[in-house]
Design an enzyme around this catalytic site. Sequence first.
Site, PDB file in Angstrom:
ATOM      1  N   GLY A 143      23.692  11.111 -30.980  1.00 27.17           N
ATOM      2  CA  GLY A 143      23.134  11.669 -29.747  1.00 27.17           C
ATOM      3  C   GLY A 143      23.876  11.223 -28.499  1.00 27.17           C
ATOM      4  O   GLY A 143      23.864  11.911 -27.476  1.00 27.17           O
ATOM      5  N   ALA A 144      24.554  10.067 -28.600  1.00 22.78           N
ATOM      6  CA  ALA A 144      25.267   9.560 -27.425  1.00 22.78           C
ATOM      7  C   ALA A 144      26.432  10.471 -27.054  1.00 22.78           C
ATOM      8  O   ALA A 144      26.926  10.446 -25.936  1.00 22.78           O
ATOM      9  CB  ALA A 144      25.754   8.143 -27.666  1.00 22.78           C
ATOM     10  N   GLY A 199       0.831  -1.206   0.000  1.00 28.71           N
ATOM     11  CA  GLY A 199       0.000   0.000   0.000  1.00 28.71           C
ATOM     12  C   GLY A 199       0.861   1.249   0.000  1.00 28.71           C
ATOM     13  O   GLY A 199       1.907   1.317  -0.653  1.00 28.71           O
ATOM     14  N   GLY A 200       0.436   2.237   0.770  1.00 32.36           N
ATOM     15  CA  GLY A 200       1.148   3.514   0.826  1.00 32.36           C
ATOM     16  C   GLY A 200       2.583   3.376   1.299  1.00 32.36           C
ATOM     17  O   GLY A 200       3.431   4.221   0.991  1.00 32.36           O
TER      18      GLY A 200
HETATM   19  C1  HXC Z   1      -3.438  -3.739  11.295  1.00 33.04           C
HETATM   20  C2  HXC Z   1      -2.364  -5.594  10.501  1.00 33.04           C
HETATM   21  C3  HXC Z   1      -2.130  -4.959   9.249  1.00 33.04           C
HETATM   22  C4  HXC Z   1      -2.621  -3.627   9.097  1.00 33.04           C
HETATM   23  C5  HXC Z   1      -1.273  -6.912   9.165  1.00 33.04           C
HETATM   24  N1  HXC Z   1      -1.819  -6.805  10.380  1.00 33.04           N
HETATM   25  N2  HXC Z   1      -1.473  -5.804   8.461  1.00 33.04           N
HETATM   26  N3  HXC Z   1      -3.020  -4.986  11.490  1.00 33.04           N
HETATM   27  N4  HXC Z   1      -3.267  -3.061  10.139  1.00 33.04           N
HETATM   28  N5  HXC Z   1      -2.428  -2.963   7.962  1.00 33.04           N
HETATM   29  C6  HXC Z   1      -1.832  -7.815  11.442  1.00 33.04           C
HETATM   30  C7  HXC Z   1      -2.636  -9.025  11.043  1.00 33.04           C
HETATM   31  O1  HXC Z   1      -3.990  -8.790  11.322  1.00 33.04           O
HETATM   32  C8  HXC Z   1      -2.039 -10.083  11.931  1.00 33.04           C
HETATM   33  O2  HXC Z   1      -2.593  -9.953  13.222  1.00 33.04           O
HETATM   34  C9  HXC Z   1      -0.600  -9.696  12.020  1.00 33.04           C
HETATM   35  O3  HXC Z   1      -0.533  -8.327  11.611  1.00 33.04           O
HETATM   36  C10 HXC Z   1       0.292 -10.512  11.115  1.00 33.04           C
HETATM   37  O4  HXC Z   1      -0.312 -10.548   9.828  1.00 33.04           O
HETATM   38  P1  HXC Z   1      -0.545 -11.896   9.009  1.00 33.04           P
HETATM   39  O5  HXC Z   1      -1.616 -11.584   8.002  1.00 33.04           O
HETATM   40  O6  HXC Z   1      -0.768 -13.040   9.935  1.00 33.04           O
HETATM   41  O7  HXC Z   1       0.862 -12.100   8.320  1.00 33.04           O
HETATM   42  P2  HXC Z   1       1.196 -12.601   6.850  1.00 33.04           P
HETATM   43  O8  HXC Z   1       0.421 -13.828   6.524  1.00 33.04           O
HETATM   44  O9  HXC Z   1       2.677 -12.676   6.784  1.00 33.04           O
HETATM   45  O10 HXC Z   1       0.678 -11.434   5.864  1.00 33.04           O
HETATM   46  C11 HXC Z   1       1.205 -10.147   5.951  1.00 33.04           C
HETATM   47  C12 HXC Z   1       0.381  -9.184   5.055  1.00 33.04           C
HETATM   48  C13 HXC Z   1      -1.110  -9.254   5.441  1.00 33.04           C
HETATM   49  C14 HXC Z   1       0.608  -9.553   3.570  1.00 33.04           C
HETATM   50  C15 HXC Z   1       0.976  -7.797   5.272  1.00 33.04           C
HETATM   51  O11 HXC Z   1      -1.222  -9.137   6.856  1.00 33.04           O
HETATM   52  C16 HXC Z   1      -1.926  -8.189   4.785  1.00 33.04           C
HETATM   53  O12 HXC Z   1      -2.305  -8.282   3.610  1.00 33.04           O
HETATM   54  N6  HXC Z   1      -2.245  -7.138   5.564  1.00 33.04           N
HETATM   55  C17 HXC Z   1      -3.046  -6.025   5.112  1.00 33.04           C
HETATM   56  C18 HXC Z   1      -2.275  -5.173   4.144  1.00 33.04           C
HETATM   57  C19 HXC Z   1      -3.056  -3.936   3.800  1.00 33.04           C
HETATM   58  O13 HXC Z   1      -4.046  -4.009   3.064  1.00 33.04           O
HETATM   59  N7  HXC Z   1      -2.654  -2.803   4.379  1.00 33.04           N
HETATM   60  C20 HXC Z   1      -3.269  -1.537   4.182  1.00 33.04           C
HETATM   61  C21 HXC Z   1      -2.670  -0.982   2.936  1.00 33.04           C
HETATM   62  S1  HXC Z   1      -3.471   0.498   2.517  1.00 33.04           S
HETATM   63  P3  HXC Z   1      -2.933 -11.253  14.115  1.00 33.04           P
HETATM   64  O14 HXC Z   1      -3.618 -10.677  15.293  1.00 33.04           O
HETATM   65  O15 HXC Z   1      -3.782 -12.138  13.285  1.00 33.04           O
HETATM   66  O16 HXC Z   1      -1.594 -11.848  14.408  1.00 33.04           O
HETATM   67  C22 HXC Z   1      -2.309   1.626   2.783  1.00 33.04           C
HETATM   68  C23 HXC Z   1      -2.739   2.968   2.311  1.00 33.04           C
HETATM   69  C24 HXC Z   1      -1.784   4.011   2.799  1.00 33.04           C
HETATM   70  O17 HXC Z   1      -1.250   1.392   3.244  1.00 33.04           O
HETATM   71  C25 HXC Z   1      -1.924   5.199   1.924  1.00 33.04           C
HETATM   72  C26 HXC Z   1      -0.921   6.256   2.250  1.00 33.04           C
HETATM   73  C27 HXC Z   1      -0.779   7.249   1.170  1.00 33.04           C
END
Ligand code: HXC
Length: 465
Positions: free
Chosen positions: A400-401, A165-166
């Site tokens: 050009g190079a 994501g971000g």
């Molecule tokens: C809160 C989060 C989290 C998040 C992961 N966790 N991402 N908690 N906010 N963004 C937590 C999970 O719930 C989990 O908690 C623990 O972290 C470990 O994650 P797992 O999923 O068990 O690990 P893994 O299988 O290795 O997968 C990792 C991952 C996946 C690929 C990162 O967790 C995932 O897809 N997370 C969401 C990613 C996402 O969509 N983020 C937001 C992006 S939007 P538990 O309690 O189960 O252990 C963004 C916009 C910003 O960033 C814009 C700015 C300009």
Amino acid sequence: MGLSAAKTAELLEKVRVATRGNPQEIARQHQRQKLTARERIDRLTDPGSFTELDLFVRPAGGGRDAGAWGDGVVTGYATIEGRPVCLYAQDFTVQGGSLGRAHAGKIAKVMDLAVENGVPLIGLIDSGGARIQEGLGHYGLIFYRNVRTSGVVPQLSLILGPCAGGAVYSPALGDFILMVQGISRMFITGPQVIKAVTGEETTTEKLGGAQVQCATSGVAHFLLPDEESCFQTTRRLLAFLPANSNEMPPCKHTRDGADRRTEEIEEIVPDDQQQAYDMREVIRVLVDEGDFLEVQELYARNIICAFARLAGRPVGIIANQPKFLAGCIDINAADKAARFIRFCDAFNLPILNLVDCPGYLPGVAQEHGGIIRHGAKMIYAYAEATVPRISVVLRKVYGGAMSGMAVSKYMGTDFSLALPTAEMAIMGPEAAVNVLYRDELARAADAEGLRRQKIKEYRERFANP
Ligand code: HXC
């Protein structure tokens, strides 16, 4: 025990609890073949040199680990090979290293500290992105600083897990991204979102794994097999760089003096203009102790960007690579070189151009892809640079190079050198003769003989140094 001793013991106990982490989560992290944030800092920095900041900051919002001190990121300063750095390491064992308000504030603080003290900033990234329970906007704190810090202190990002994501834009706004095979992932939207929007099926590895981001997209600069090599390359990279833009890069004692002869180059560079060779062999002979560090080695391989030393002083090398696309400049090579030139200019690294270039890559795809726009970035970067610049023409430079590789003195190049065998002209002799003598060639009884003779004449009269 006096009062102060009791308070000290209480504080030390708090530190112990705050730094020990959750054993189950640490075991999960190790199962994912990843080190923890603190293990990473230990292995990257000089033993005992790390001072942690803001250990007792707590998450602003709710979430499962609301009680976790530090809010999922370890920040502070340390030394690497005796030189100070500021750094942060996201802790995936706390809510997936996700970025909430307090977490972002800690990173912003350590970024400010890096600028105030003029030391490199290193981010160890392992994060699920914006913390879902805490709302958006906090990345702005970091992006703003990445941009304001750009060209002031070097910014390195080590991607040691997800960076989604971000989160991807902070590394992209910095100078260098290092990724580790198997554990690093960078993408703006994951496979599920892509499936829903475009119907494409993919995996996180295929989408944004280390190999893809280093070789296909050119987002990342270094591909490493494991975390240990990633830390090693970070240390090696820093050794070429000054701590900030007001300092000179660090010199290193060497046995290879400035007056060393490099006759092996005659053996490496073939006389035949069509024959390919590996420009890295030339670099190896030329630089101190054969030691150089290639940036974006797997991307746009027709141009080489590398750090090396000459007589102990770090330099940036930009070299055409005849092994790929005959060393032509294409869209990706221009982007790669432009960025590298600007980095060298910002951080006082003299630029050495090793030139063997037939020109820009011809083709409809290149023109429609905007080679003019991308090629302009490279010319802009050369013309803008104020560091010392030397170009060496090894075998050929056409058209050009001449400006594109900053051979022309009118580009502000300090010195341009050429090997006596080099060909330098508006275009290659064959193409030039076809244009200049089109009518004579059409009328000639022995067109081939005339062409050969005119090519020889053109070479002797125009296409030499
Ligand atoms: C809160 C989060 C989290 C998040 C992961 N966790 N991402 N908690 N906010 N963004 C937590 C999970 O719930 C989990 O908690 C623990 O972290 C470990 O994650 P797992 O999923 O068990 O690990 P893994 O299988 O290795 O997968 C990792 C991952 C996946 C690929 C990162 O967790 C995932 O897809 N997370 C969401 C990613 C996402 O969509 N983020 C937001 C992006 S939007 P538990 O309690 O189960 O252990 C963004 C916009 C910003 O960033 C814009 C700015 C300009």
